[in-house]
Design a protein around this motif. Sequence first.
Motif, PDB file in Angstrom:
ATOM      1  N   SER A  32     -12.437 -17.194 -12.096  1.00 38.60           N
ATOM      2  CA  SER A  32     -13.597 -17.014 -12.967  1.00 38.60           C
ATOM      3  C   SER A  32     -14.548 -15.959 -12.411  1.00 38.60           C
ATOM      4  O   SER A  32     -15.145 -15.192 -13.175  1.00 38.60           O
ATOM      5  N   TYR A  33     -14.694 -15.880 -11.088  1.00 38.07           N
ATOM      6  CA  TYR A  33     -15.552 -14.850 -10.486  1.00 38.07           C
ATOM      7  C   TYR A  33     -14.954 -13.469 -10.715  1.00 38.07           C
ATOM      8  O   TYR A  33     -15.669 -12.500 -10.974  1.00 38.07           O
ATOM      9  N   ARG A  34     -13.648 -13.378 -10.597  1.00 42.04           N
ATOM     10  CA  ARG A  34     -12.978 -12.093 -10.839  1.00 42.04           C
ATOM     11  C   ARG A  34     -13.171 -11.658 -12.291  1.00 42.04           C
ATOM     12  O   ARG A  34     -13.403 -10.492 -12.568  1.00 42.04           O
ATOM     13  N   MET A  35     -13.053 -12.620 -13.218  1.00 33.64           N
ATOM     14  CA  MET A  35     -13.227 -12.307 -14.641  1.00 33.64           C
ATOM     15  C   MET A  35     -14.635 -11.775 -14.900  1.00 33.64           C
ATOM     16  O   MET A  35     -14.801 -10.780 -15.605  1.00 33.64           O
ATOM     17  N   GLU A  36     -15.632 -12.417 -14.334  1.00 33.26           N
ATOM     18  CA  GLU A  36     -17.021 -11.978 -14.530  1.00 33.26           C
ATOM     19  C   GLU A  36     -17.225 -10.566 -14.001  1.00 33.26           C
ATOM     20  O   GLU A  36     -17.866  -9.737 -14.649  1.00 33.26           O
ATOM     21  N   ALA A  37     -16.698 -10.290 -12.812  1.00 38.50           N
ATOM     22  CA  ALA A  37     -16.865  -8.961 -12.212  1.00 38.50           C
ATOM     23  C   ALA A  37     -16.192  -7.892 -13.058  1.00 38.50           C
ATOM     24  O   ALA A  37     -16.772  -6.829 -13.305  1.00 38.50           O
ATOM     25  N   GLN A  39     -15.491  -8.038 -16.258  1.00 41.52           N
ATOM     26  CA  GLN A  39     -16.214  -7.894 -17.520  1.00 41.52           C
ATOM     27  C   GLN A  39     -17.461  -7.038 -17.343  1.00 41.52           C
ATOM     28  O   GLN A  39     -17.811  -6.247 -18.225  1.00 41.52           O
ATOM     29  N   LYS A  40     -18.130  -7.157 -16.192  1.00 40.97           N
ATOM     30  CA  LYS A  40     -19.315  -6.328 -15.924  1.00 40.97           C
ATOM     31  C   LYS A  40     -18.947  -4.852 -15.828  1.00 40.97           C
ATOM     32  O   LYS A  40     -19.756  -3.988 -16.127  1.00 40.97           O
ATOM     33  N   GLY A 125      -9.418 -19.964 -15.869  1.00 45.85           N
ATOM     34  CA  GLY A 125     -10.801 -20.384 -15.997  1.00 45.85           C
ATOM     35  C   GLY A 125     -10.942 -21.671 -16.779  1.00 45.85           C
ATOM     36  O   GLY A 125      -9.993 -22.151 -17.407  1.00 45.85           O
TER      37      GLY A 125
END
Length: 132
Positions: A32-37, A39-40, A125
């Motif tokens: 989930s942290y990788r996905m957020e990064a 997406q940013k 996620g």
Amino acid sequence: MSKEVKNKKANANKINREKKTLLHHSGSRPFSYRMEAIQKWGSKFPEIDVFADVYVRPWDKLTKSLHATMVEKGQLILKESASQLPSDTPIESVDPPEDAGFHILIETLDQTFGRRPGTYCRGMGNARWRES
């Protein structure tokens, strides 16, 4: 714990590791942290980019092939979306449908490995559910 029990567990773990078809190389950082990064950074298909980051390695032909298939399907979706817009619209400004990357990922993996029982897709996620 006795030595005999430890050996039994070690052998069971060894057998289970050998059964794996995809080995991830992401360490302890949650997906989930990788996905957020990603997406940013503005990725159009963050799920596919996370797959590349976590699974694809230069020596692994299977994961390289799977990733190439996913990228190709993503480009087809972008072209299809762009065809519904004015002809002078650059493909870089086209946004894919929501969760298109997730569906591409699942479809590609299902075609390669077959569908497992259940609807929850582990590793993608919280609250990611496959359609039945």
